[in-house]
Design a protein around this motif. Structure first.
Motif, mmCIF file in Angstrom:
data_model
loop_
_atom_site.group_PDB
_atom_site.id
_atom_site.type_symbol
_atom_site.label_atom_id
_atom_site.label_comp_id
_atom_site.label_asym_id
_atom_site.label_seq_id
_atom_site.Cartn_x
_atom_site.Cartn_y
_atom_site.Cartn_z
ATOM 1 N N VAL A 82 0.829 -1.202 0.000
ATOM 2 C CA VAL A 82 0.000 0.000 0.000
ATOM 3 C C VAL A 82 0.869 1.260 0.000
ATOM 4 C CG1 VAL A 82 -0.263 0.288 2.518
ATOM 5 C CG2 VAL A 82 -2.123 0.976 0.972
ATOM 6 N N ARG A 83 2.026 1.205 0.640
ATOM 7 C CA ARG A 83 2.948 2.356 0.620
ATOM 8 C C ARG A 83 3.571 2.519 -0.765
ATOM 9 N NH1 ARG A 83 2.429 0.616 5.622
ATOM 10 N NH2 ARG A 83 2.784 2.011 7.414
ATOM 11 N N ALA A 84 3.993 1.407 -1.357
ATOM 12 C CA ALA A 84 4.567 1.471 -2.698
ATOM 13 C C ALA A 84 3.520 1.934 -3.707
ATOM 14 C CB ALA A 84 5.118 0.108 -3.092
ATOM 15 N N CYS A 85 2.278 1.464 -3.526
ATOM 16 C CA CYS A 85 1.198 1.865 -4.433
ATOM 17 C C CYS A 85 0.902 3.353 -4.310
ATOM 18 C CB CYS A 85 -0.053 1.045 -4.132
ATOM 19 S SG CYS A 85 -1.406 1.333 -5.279
ATOM 20 N N PHE A 86 0.919 3.861 -3.075
ATOM 21 C CA PHE A 86 0.716 5.292 -2.860
ATOM 22 C C PHE A 86 1.782 6.101 -3.604
ATOM 23 C CE2 PHE A 86 2.305 8.900 -0.314
ATOM 24 C CZ PHE A 86 1.239 9.775 -0.480
ATOM 25 N N LEU A 87 3.043 5.659 -3.506
ATOM 26 C CA LEU A 87 4.121 6.364 -4.194
ATOM 27 C C LEU A 87 3.965 6.238 -5.710
ATOM 28 C CD1 LEU A 87 7.091 5.345 -1.870
ATOM 29 C CD2 LEU A 87 6.066 7.621 -2.096
ATOM 30 N N GLY A 88 3.535 5.061 -6.180
ATOM 31 C CA GLY A 88 3.288 4.895 -7.605
ATOM 32 C C GLY A 88 2.156 5.779 -8.086
ATOM 33 N N PHE A 89 1.100 5.887 -7.266
ATOM 34 C CA PHE A 89 -0.025 6.753 -7.611
ATOM 35 C C PHE A 89 0.422 8.206 -7.711
ATOM 36 C CE2 PHE A 89 -3.721 9.367 -6.404
ATOM 37 C CZ PHE A 89 -4.647 8.938 -7.341
ATOM 38 N N ALA A 90 1.263 8.643 -6.739
ATOM 39 C CA ALA A 90 1.792 10.009 -6.781
ATOM 40 C C ALA A 90 2.651 10.217 -8.029
ATOM 41 C CB ALA A 90 2.611 10.293 -5.519
ATOM 42 N N SER A 113 9.565 13.280 -9.003
ATOM 43 C CA SER A 113 10.884 13.222 -8.370
ATOM 44 C C SER A 113 10.789 12.741 -6.934
ATOM 45 C CB SER A 113 11.555 14.600 -8.414
ATOM 46 O OG SER A 113 11.657 15.081 -9.735
ATOM 47 N N LEU A 114 9.838 13.292 -6.187
ATOM 48 C CA LEU A 114 9.702 12.957 -4.769
ATOM 49 C C LEU A 114 9.276 11.506 -4.573
ATOM 50 C CD1 LEU A 114 9.787 14.167 -1.868
ATOM 51 C CD2 LEU A 114 7.329 14.606 -2.115
ATOM 52 N N SER A 115 8.275 11.075 -5.322
ATOM 53 C CA SER A 115 7.780 9.708 -5.162
ATOM 54 C C SER A 115 8.818 8.681 -5.610
ATOM 55 C CB SER A 115 6.475 9.519 -5.945
ATOM 56 O OG SER A 115 6.642 9.846 -7.305
ATOM 57 N N LEU A 116 9.525 8.962 -6.700
ATOM 58 C CA LEU A 116 10.539 8.024 -7.184
ATOM 59 C C LEU A 116 11.715 7.942 -6.220
ATOM 60 C CD1 LEU A 116 11.114 6.105 -9.515
ATOM 61 C CD2 LEU A 116 12.321 7.969 -10.665
ATOM 62 N N PHE A 117 12.075 9.062 -5.603
ATOM 63 C CA PHE A 117 13.154 9.058 -4.616
ATOM 64 C C PHE A 117 12.821 8.105 -3.470
ATOM 65 C CE2 PHE A 117 14.731 10.595 -0.521
ATOM 66 C CZ PHE A 117 16.097 10.614 -0.746
ATOM 67 N N HIS A 118 11.630 8.254 -2.905
ATOM 68 C CA HIS A 118 11.269 7.445 -1.741
ATOM 69 C C HIS A 118 11.086 5.973 -2.111
ATOM 70 C CE1 HIS A 118 10.902 10.368 1.495
ATOM 71 N NE2 HIS A 118 10.487 11.230 0.570
ATOM 72 N N LEU A 139 11.492 5.698 3.929
ATOM 73 C CA LEU A 139 11.829 7.018 4.471
ATOM 74 C C LEU A 139 10.631 7.965 4.485
ATOM 75 C CD1 LEU A 139 15.377 7.759 2.969
ATOM 76 C CD2 LEU A 139 14.782 6.602 5.099
ATOM 77 N N LEU A 140 9.428 7.419 4.496
ATOM 78 C CA LEU A 140 8.232 8.268 4.540
ATOM 79 C C LEU A 140 8.054 8.897 5.917
ATOM 80 C CD1 LEU A 140 5.769 6.046 2.481
ATOM 81 C CD2 LEU A 140 6.846 8.189 1.763
ATOM 82 N N ASN A 141 8.576 8.231 6.939
ATOM 83 C CA ASN A 141 8.509 8.771 8.300
ATOM 84 C C ASN A 141 9.896 9.224 8.741
ATOM 85 O OD1 ASN A 141 9.582 6.223 8.331
ATOM 86 N ND2 ASN A 141 8.673 5.634 10.286
ATOM 87 N N HIS A 142 10.596 9.855 7.814
ATOM 88 C CA HIS A 142 11.997 10.239 8.031
ATOM 89 C C HIS A 142 12.191 10.998 9.338
ATOM 90 C CE1 HIS A 142 15.583 12.747 7.561
ATOM 91 N NE2 HIS A 142 16.031 11.848 6.720
ATOM 92 N N SER A 143 11.491 12.093 9.504
ATOM 93 C CA SER A 143 11.568 12.885 10.734
ATOM 94 C C SER A 143 10.491 13.964 10.672
ATOM 95 C CB SER A 143 12.947 13.543 10.890
ATOM 96 O OG SER A 143 13.168 14.516 9.882
ATOM 97 N N PHE A 144 10.182 14.537 11.825
ATOM 98 C CA PHE A 144 9.218 15.634 11.868
ATOM 99 C C PHE A 144 9.727 16.818 11.049
ATOM 100 C CE2 PHE A 144 8.013 19.698 13.843
ATOM 101 C CZ PHE A 144 6.635 19.638 13.665
ATOM 102 N N GLU A 145 11.024 17.109 11.179
ATOM 103 C CA GLU A 145 11.599 18.246 10.467
ATOM 104 C C GLU A 145 11.523 18.057 8.949
ATOM 105 O OE1 GLU A 145 13.157 18.068 14.549
ATOM 106 O OE2 GLU A 145 13.028 16.591 12.922
#
Length: 298
Positions: A82-90, A113-118, A139-145
């Motif tokens: 589901v995470r990979a699909c979300f990135l593919g959808f983006a 660029s962003l979705s392919l990076f992650h 790295l979707l939950n990389h950090s709050f910052e």
């Protein structure tokens, strides 16, 4: 979060395990949203002005894909899919935005660029070091910052698009940003592949018997190629969006973060490899401007 710059070499894993295969299939399934205009017989720039028919098609696509994932994968693999699909959808939505001539075209480049990076962070980890693979590898939950920085860039883009629309139509500048993004991401992935199975998103503080200092490939150019890649990738995303405030903010925040991280890591690397690393440090630059790394007093 990120692997040590002079990562240790180990046996490489070239085969795709079931997690990697599931993620790749799900990413492509999500990206298939880019084919909706063909199915609907409409303009490729579907997202620029979707209309009722377009919105309904997008909603049905999301629901259908999610139902397919639930049927195909058990719970552990579903979390990955589901995470990979979300990135593919983006990524697919980014392609749709990029296809038109709307004011959101360059934001489409950014989404790709962003979705392919992650996603590629997860896939390369699955190839290189499957034993360290986890949901965090996206790295979707990389950090709050990190998440705050991303949100800030979206807010700046939207506000400036409303107030100064001509600022977001500087194609040559967005192209420069896209080239920075491509260079940075390729350099980071090259660093991961060169380091092999010991590249880990979590910094390793204990040396194993198989650890050896990698100084070849991109590590012969820079001591910290993965950090150099991420540094220019992050700034490039904001040049791409023509976000003047975030360009400065990202550059300063990234530079400070990597300066501290490099100094911290090099203390560990000197402890691991001693004079071998010190000699390497003398010959090869860090790769980041005005960052020389930890100072060693003899």
């Amino acid at each position: 979060m990120m692997a040590a710059a002079a990562a240790a070499a180990g046996p490489r894993r070239g085969r795709l395990g079931r997690e990697a295969r599931a993620s790749l299939a799900a990413f492509l399934l999500g990206a298939s949203v880019a084919a909706l205009p063909v199915a609907l017989g409409s303009s490729p720039a579907l997202l620029a002005a979707p209309g009722l028919r377009g919105r309904l098609a997008l909603a049905l696509h999301v629901a259908g894909v999610n139902a397919a994932l639930l049927l195909l994968y058990p719970r552990p693999l579903y979390k990955i899919a589901v995470r990979a699909c979300f990135l593919g959808f983006a990524f697919g939505c980014g392609l749709l935005l990029s296809a038109g001539r709307s004011a959101w075209r360059h934001f489409g480049w950014y989404m790709c660029s962003l979705s392919l990076f992650h996603y590629s962070e997860y896939l390369v980890t699955a190839i290189n070091n499957p034993r360290s693979l986890s949901l965090d590898s996206f790295l979707l939950n990389h950090s709050f910052e990190y998440n705050l920085a991303a949100l800030s860039s979206w807010v700046e883009f939207t506000l400036e698009k409303l107030l100064f629309p001509e600022l977001k139509q500087i194609t040559w500048l967005s192209t420069v940003g896209l080239l920075m993004v491509i260079f940075g991401d390729c350099l980071r992935k090259a660093a991961m592949l060169t380091a092999g199975s010991n590249f880990n998103h979590i910094v390793q503080n204990e040396k194993s018997d198989t650890h050896t200092l990698v100084t070849s490939g991109v590590y012969g150019w820079f001591r910290h190629p993965s950090y150099v890649g991420w540094f220019y990738w992050s700034i490039g995303t904001q040049v791409l969006l023509c976000n003047p405030i975030c360009v400065v903010g990202y550059a300063l925040a990234s530079w400070r973060f990597f300066r501290e991280r490099i100094e911290e890591e090099e203390i560990t690397l000197i402890h691991f490899f001693g004079e071998e690393y010190l000699e390497y440090k003398r010959k090869v630059p860090s790769g980041l401007p005005f960052i020389k790394g930890v100072k060693v007093e003899l």
